[in-house]
Design a protein around this motif. Structure first.
Motif, PDB file in Angstrom:
ATOM      1  N   LEU A 219       0.710  -1.595  -0.073  1.00 54.48           N
ATOM      2  CA  LEU A 219      -0.181  -0.082   0.068  1.00 54.48           C
ATOM      3  C   LEU A 219       0.864   1.661  -0.228  1.00 54.48           C
ATOM      4  N   ALA A 220       1.848   1.112   0.396  1.00 57.40           N
ATOM      5  CA  ALA A 220       2.866   1.808   0.789  1.00 57.40           C
ATOM      6  C   ALA A 220       3.597   2.421  -0.317  1.00 57.40           C
ATOM      7  N   GLU A 221       3.959   1.792  -1.146  1.00 53.39           N
ATOM      8  CA  GLU A 221       4.151   1.137  -2.756  1.00 53.39           C
ATOM      9  C   GLU A 221       3.170   1.777  -3.820  1.00 53.39           C
ATOM     10  N   GLU A 222       2.521   1.461  -3.696  1.00 49.97           N
ATOM     11  CA  GLU A 222       1.603   2.103  -4.168  1.00 49.97           C
ATOM     12  C   GLU A 222       1.135   3.645  -4.174  1.00 49.97           C
ATOM     13  N   LYS A 223       1.641   4.395  -3.202  1.00 53.03           N
ATOM     14  CA  LYS A 223       1.241   5.427  -2.771  1.00 53.03           C
ATOM     15  C   LYS A 223      -0.332   5.770  -2.252  1.00 53.03           C
ATOM     16  N   LEU A 224      -0.993   5.041  -0.944  1.00 45.95           N
ATOM     17  CA  LEU A 224      -1.670   4.382  -0.783  1.00 45.95           C
ATOM     18  C   LEU A 224      -1.886   5.054   0.643  1.00 45.95           C
ATOM     19  N   LEU A 225      -0.845   5.206   2.004  1.00 44.96           N
ATOM     20  CA  LEU A 225      -0.932   5.406   2.567  1.00 44.96           C
ATOM     21  C   LEU A 225      -0.592   6.645   2.735  1.00 44.96           C
ATOM     22  N   SER A 226      -0.508   7.766   1.989  1.00 48.78           N
ATOM     23  CA  SER A 226       0.101   8.937   1.828  1.00 48.78           C
ATOM     24  C   SER A 226      -0.681   9.772   3.024  1.00 48.78           C
ATOM     25  N   GLY A 227      -0.256  10.157   4.456  1.00 53.17           N
ATOM     26  CA  GLY A 227      -1.249  10.925   5.317  1.00 53.17           C
ATOM     27  C   GLY A 227      -1.679   9.962   6.248  1.00 53.17           C
ATOM     28  N   ARG A 228      -1.324   8.564   6.055  1.00 51.00           N
ATOM     29  CA  ARG A 228      -2.373   7.888   7.270  1.00 51.00           C
ATOM     30  C   ARG A 228      -0.658   6.890   7.782  1.00 51.00           C
ATOM     31  N   PRO A 229      -1.374   6.935   8.813  1.00 48.67           N
ATOM     32  CA  PRO A 229      -0.195   5.921  10.124  1.00 48.67           C
ATOM     33  C   PRO A 229      -0.841   4.481   9.283  1.00 48.67           C
ATOM     34  N   ALA A 230       0.977   4.241   9.570  1.00 48.87           N
ATOM     35  CA  ALA A 230       0.389   2.625   9.680  1.00 48.87           C
ATOM     36  C   ALA A 230       0.711   1.852  10.628  1.00 48.87           C
TER      37      ALA A 230
ATOM     38  N   GLY B   2      10.377   8.679   7.429  1.00 49.26           N
ATOM     39  CA  GLY B   2       9.104   9.632   7.544  1.00 49.26           C
ATOM     40  C   GLY B   2       7.721   9.520   7.248  1.00 49.26           C
ATOM     41  N   HIS B   3       8.077   8.329   7.460  1.00 43.81           N
ATOM     42  CA  HIS B   3       6.689   8.062   7.044  1.00 43.81           C
ATOM     43  C   HIS B   3       5.844   7.011   8.766  1.00 43.81           C
ATOM     44  N   HIS B   4       4.672   8.047   9.152  1.00 42.95           N
ATOM     45  CA  HIS B   4       4.525   7.565  10.617  1.00 42.95           C
ATOM     46  C   HIS B   4       3.743   6.167  10.363  1.00 42.95           C
ATOM     47  N   MET B   5       4.100   5.905  11.793  1.00 46.61           N
ATOM     48  CA  MET B   5       3.761   4.282  11.817  1.00 46.61           C
ATOM     49  C   MET B   5       3.753   3.786  12.914  1.00 46.61           C
ATOM     50  N   LYS B   6       2.854   2.947  13.543  1.00 49.18           N
ATOM     51  CA  LYS B   6       2.695   2.321  15.075  1.00 49.18           C
ATOM     52  C   LYS B   6       3.286   1.115  14.946  1.00 49.18           C
ATOM     53  N   THR B   7       4.189   1.000  16.230  1.00 45.59           N
ATOM     54  CA  THR B   7       3.972  -1.131  16.322  1.00 45.59           C
ATOM     55  C   THR B   7       3.640  -1.386  17.632  1.00 45.59           C
ATOM     56  N   ASN B   8       2.655  -0.486  18.354  1.00 44.72           N
ATOM     57  CA  ASN B   8       1.872  -0.951  19.268  1.00 44.72           C
ATOM     58  C   ASN B   8       0.162  -1.033  19.118  1.00 44.72           C
TER      59      ASN B   8
END
Length: 158
Positions: free
Chosen positions: A48-59, A75-81
């Motif tokens: 999804l990130a490679e396809e630019k579908l996560l822009s502005g969305r946390p993963a 720099g992409h916002h992500m959550k691991t918890n």
């Protein structure tokens, strides 16, 4: 994709993601334009990130893949918890047992909290699960899966 409301993208091995057939990546965009919710499971979030579908969305990313995701998408916002992150029609799930929280959310939306509670009990899920939920899934959605096999996706209908 008109017959489905949700498309699950399961990426497979990271080393094989660049070999995903173009028509499968194109299908993800067609599904999104058709109004399907997209759910990246485990390395499906990378797709999804490679396809630019996560822009502005946390993963929501599995801790095992944190460094790989940071390297691939600085720099992409992500959550691991969290068990899943949902924002609009895009959701990501780290994988493993985290899928159970997401599926419980779907069951709750479609069949009610009593059914979801029964499923949680039957699966012996314990403890409070953490999610980042922006938009709940709407009732009556149909589900569609894209399953990763190494460097290929298999489209599963029904």
């Amino acid at each position: 994709p008109d017959a489905f409301d949700i498309v699950f993208i399961i990426g497979g091995l990271l080393k094989d993601l660049e070999e995903v057939p173009t028509e499968h990546r194109r299908y993800i965009h067609v599904a999104q334009r058709a109004g399907c919710d997209l759910v990246g499971v485990c390395t499906g979030a990378f797709v999804l990130a490679e396809e630019k579908l996560l822009s502005g969305r946390p993963a929501a990313i599995h801790p095992y893949h944190k460094a790989d995701f940071e390297l691939a998408f600085p720099g992409h916002h992500m959550k691991t918890n969290v068990d899943f992150a949902q924002h609009g029609q895009i959701s990501t799930i780290p994988g493993g047992t985290s899928i159970l929280s997401f599926m419980t959310s779907i069951i709750d939306t479609h069949f009610g909290s009593d059914r979801a509670a029964k499923i949680v009990h039957q699966l012996s899920l314990t403890g409070k699960r953490r999610t980042y939920l922006n938009d709940p899934l709407s009732a009556g959605q149909k589900v569609h899966f894209l399953k990763g096999y190494g460097n290929f996706f298999q489209i599963l209908y029904g």
